[in-house]
Design an enzyme around this catalytic site. Structure first.
Site, PDB file in Angstrom:
ATOM      1  N   LEU A 125      -1.700  -1.633   5.049  1.00  0.00           N
ATOM      2  CA  LEU A 125      -2.819  -0.728   5.285  1.00  0.00           C
ATOM      3  C   LEU A 125      -3.207  -0.147   3.930  1.00  0.00           C
ATOM      4  O   LEU A 125      -2.348   0.058   3.073  1.00  0.00           O
ATOM      5  CB  LEU A 125      -2.427   0.413   6.242  1.00  0.00           C
ATOM      6  CG  LEU A 125      -2.141   0.048   7.703  1.00  0.00           C
ATOM      7  CD1 LEU A 125      -1.692   1.297   8.470  1.00  0.00           C
ATOM      8  CD2 LEU A 125      -3.351  -0.570   8.368  1.00  0.00           C
ATOM      9  N   ASP A 126      -4.487   0.120   3.737  1.00  0.00           N
ATOM     10  CA  ASP A 126      -4.932   0.729   2.488  1.00  0.00           C
ATOM     11  C   ASP A 126      -4.267   2.093   2.313  1.00  0.00           C
ATOM     12  O   ASP A 126      -3.855   2.738   3.286  1.00  0.00           O
ATOM     13  CB  ASP A 126      -6.450   0.900   2.483  1.00  0.00           C
ATOM     14  CG  ASP A 126      -7.182  -0.424   2.551  1.00  0.00           C
ATOM     15  OD1 ASP A 126      -6.594  -1.442   2.147  1.00  0.00           O
ATOM     16  OD2 ASP A 126      -8.335  -0.439   3.014  1.00  0.00           O
ATOM     17  N   LYS A 127      -4.213   2.554   1.073  1.00  0.00           N
ATOM     18  CA  LYS A 127      -3.559   3.823   0.745  1.00  0.00           C
ATOM     19  C   LYS A 127      -4.018   4.961   1.656  1.00  0.00           C
ATOM     20  O   LYS A 127      -3.203   5.734   2.155  1.00  0.00           O
ATOM     21  CB  LYS A 127      -3.847   4.177  -0.714  1.00  0.00           C
ATOM     22  CG  LYS A 127      -3.349   5.545  -1.134  1.00  0.00           C
ATOM     23  CD  LYS A 127      -3.759   5.871  -2.565  1.00  0.00           C
ATOM     24  CE  LYS A 127      -3.333   7.284  -2.946  1.00  0.00           C
ATOM     25  NZ  LYS A 127      -3.756   7.631  -4.339  1.00  0.00           N
TER      26      LYS A 127
END
Length: 319
Positions: A137-139
């Site tokens: 998942l993105d940051k």
């Protein structure tokens, strides 16, 4: 101490003409390209029982045997990072990732990542590629992720992802009034100019995103999004491409869109929301050891919930 594993697969016919190193990287995305290069050069990759050079071309249909050798990951330090573990057994961990937590160490983020936290939680994960992480998942995207605890579980979960047998649902708040759901199809690859971004273009990889309306507001919409493929930044890129940027997405959304007449409290909340309002709310998979169908759901985090509450409060006055 090292762990060895043999994986046998058939090279898809549509990979005709690809270099061996490219084909192996596409077939086994759980391994880094540098690791794959090392295995090929060490003779750990066989094509119809023959050792080939990384640059040799494939014709498609060959039997590919990958003999992996896993050494402990010593380059990343275990760190006592709080993890919101939703479920854990001998084979998998389900984590509800908070905003701001980088998943894997990289340039500018060599510590304080999910990998560092996982190695502190279970030191045996140092034997697995990417500490058992099979998807990212993105940051600043929150929500559910699965982590494998054994090589066998890791291999089976990656296979489920490749076969599109893992169900993933997200909630995304977009700055557009959406009438109805549909499917977005558009190949995604690196942006031709800004290499840190992704973009829709013919040279990218197949990407398919489904969405339906979850809740409507006068000028915004809460969407329930499901992924058929898993490209980098896929939801953010696809929704922006279709002129439905996610609220707070500074990379793909441009300047915050605030319609005229919006209450000041809501206007400020939209303009200052510090991340993309995107949450991985549901995760479903087949347990890699038992074969049982399992699913988990995580409610939206506090910051996104507070933002939605302001939208709901303001909606009648804006109508």
């Amino acid at each position: 101490m090292s762990l060895n594993q043999q994986i046998v697969s058939r090279v898809p016919l549509n990979m005709e003409g690809q270099r061996l190193d490219q084909a192996v990287a596409n077939l086994y995305p759980q391994y880094s390209r540098s690791q794959i290069q090392k295995w090929i050069k060490a003779g750990c990759v066989l094509v119809d029982d023959k050792i080939l050079k990384p640059k040799e071309r494939l014709i498609g249909g060959e039997e590919l045997t990958l003999n992996t050798v896993h050494e402990p990951q010593t380059e990343f330090e275990p760190e006592d990072i709080p993890l919101n573990i939703v479920y854990e057994d001998d084979d998998i961990i389900i984590i509800n990732k908070p905003a701001g937590l980088v998943v894997h160490p990289g340039a500018g983020n060599w510590s304080g990542t999910l990998v560092n936290g996982l190695l502190h939680h279970d030191r045996s994960l140092e034997m697995l590629p990417r500490a058992g992480i099979v998807h990212r998942l993105d940051k600043d995207t929150t929500g559910l992720m699965v982590v494998a605890k054994t090589l066998d579980a890791h291999s089976k979960l990656v296979e489920q992802l490749q076969e599109r047998d893992v169900s993933r649902e997200y909630l995304a708040l977009v700055a557009a009034p959406v009438v109805a759901g549909t499917t977005i199809e558009g190949n995604i690859g690196r942006h031709h100019i800004d290499r840190k971004r992704q973009a829709v273009h013919d040279g990218g990889k197949e990407a398919i995103t489904h969405y339906r309306v979850e809740e409507r507001f006068p000028h915004h919409t809460l969407l329930r999004v499901s992924l058929e493929t898993g490209r980098t930044h896929q939801i953010r890129v696809h929704l922006s491409w279709k002129h439905m940027p996610i609220v707070g997405d500074q990379t793909y959304g441009g300047r915050p869109r605030v319609p005229a007449g919006v209450r000041e409290e809501l206007r400020t909340a939209i303009q200052t929301f510090p991340r993309q309002a995107l949450h991985a709310t549901k995760l479903g998979l087949t347990h890699p050891a038992t074969g049982e169908a399992m699913a988990w759901e995580a409610p939206v985090p506090e910051d996104m919930g507070a933002l939605l509450a302001l939208f709901r409060e303001a909606a009648p006055r804006e109508s």
